[in-house]
Enzyme design. Sequence first.
Site, PDB file in Angstrom:
ATOM      1  N   GLY A 143     -12.281  -4.966   1.728  1.00 12.15           N
ATOM      2  CA  GLY A 143     -13.712  -4.727   1.869  1.00 12.15           C
ATOM      3  C   GLY A 143     -14.298  -3.847   0.785  1.00 12.15           C
ATOM      4  N   ARG A 168       0.824  -1.216   0.000  1.00 16.31           N
ATOM      5  CA  ARG A 168       0.000   0.000   0.000  1.00 16.31           C
ATOM      6  C   ARG A 168       0.854   1.261   0.000  1.00 16.31           C
ATOM      7  NH1 ARG A 168      -5.103  -1.592   4.026  1.00 16.31           N
ATOM      8  NH2 ARG A 168      -6.267  -2.740   2.430  1.00 16.31           N
ATOM      9  N   GLY A 209      -8.343 -10.184   0.414  1.00 18.28           N
ATOM     10  CA  GLY A 209      -7.132 -10.577   1.133  1.00 18.28           C
ATOM     11  C   GLY A 209      -6.621 -11.959   0.797  1.00 18.28           C
ATOM     12  N   LYS A 237     -17.973 -19.610   2.722  1.00 13.68           N
ATOM     13  CA  LYS A 237     -19.411 -19.603   2.963  1.00 13.68           C
ATOM     14  C   LYS A 237     -20.187 -18.833   1.903  1.00 13.68           C
ATOM     15  CE  LYS A 237     -19.028 -19.978   8.017  1.00 13.68           C
ATOM     16  NZ  LYS A 237     -19.410 -19.381   9.297  1.00 13.68           N
TER      17      LYS A 237
END
Length: 407
Positions: A380, A39, A357, A200
């Site tokens: 996110g 980053r 990630g 999931k």
Amino acid sequence: MATVAFKTLDQLQPAGKKVLLRADLNVPVNGGQITDATRLLRLLPTIQELAQKGARVIVVSHFDRPKGKRVPEMSLAPIADALGDALGRPMTFADDCIGPVAQAAVDAMQDGDVVVLENTRFHAGEEANDPDLAKSLASLADFYVNDAFSAAHRAHASTEGVARHLPSFAGRLMETELNALNIALENPERPVGAIIGGAKISTKLDLIGNLLEKVQVLIIGGAMANTFLAAQGVKVGRSLQEGEMHDTARAILAKAKEKGCEVILPVDAVTATEFKANVPTRVVGIDAIPDDAMILDVGPQTVRDLCAKIATLKTLVWNGPLGAFEIAPFDAGTNAVAQEVGRLTQEGRLKSIAGGGDTVSALRHAGVTKDISYISTAGGAFLEWLEGKTLPGIMALESVFERALPI
């Protein structure tokens, strides 16, 4: 999310002006050492361009989750030093992001200087998008540049509120990210495919729902695929799966058929009776999973099928590994597919955009990070964009905010 009109540094004349640069300095740190400086490195082009054009660059960022309190271990001071090292110049650091300390640091700046202000989340008003904090941040500068796409899914004072007070622009990293995402789903070269992995279905319902509207091929891997298989009556042994999501999985498959979206699930699997490194494994057809075994990776026939299908695509979006890549030999499937995606991309046959990630880690593990068209480190924000959600930090760059409020 629809394409957003935004101004870039090409429209900014920063010489002699104070520029508030919202960066993402929230890098991973272990034992006081930065473990991944990606980053910071991706931020350098924007800082260097602004400084070379004579701007006074005021860098603001959050770091970790201090919850509105001063936490010494969450100070940006060491990150500022690392940023200075990356820039090859000494870095001035101010022990607050607003108030007299910040103002004094800004007042002392000369054209081309760069200063890093303390963690914005040391103030509770940051995450609350407090108008007074946004106004105080804006009072330090003449222009606002947002180069933190990874924080764009949050309507915070330094990502959304401040844009209401200053003429606002996208930094080079933000510009690159938005252009890559536009290529991926908003204006892609077709046919478009997506690889969605992870554990999931329940955490990726919005993502899958949005992709069914936009892609022609949906490849499902990871433990998520087990739920889809089990929902169709396949016996998956002791594999991780969500029994309560079977109806949802069947509904997704029905919607995909209605939309003309081809869903691809594994046809064979690498299985083991326990999940640890270098255990005995068996490759079996997906209809022959032993009762005492777990599916831990896609099998070689699935890999061949996926590579053949991906070769027919023009654009690919990737979020989530195909297996438990963290432990050998269950990384083989993800590695093989990643390397084929990298090869097709380098040959100019495929545009590949990846993020999240685990995805970034898996592609790094496969040794293909330099071969993919674009890898987002946003986490996110990348996921919410794939879900079709509006990102407040991006919308704040729209021209509606050009009519900046008085400070």
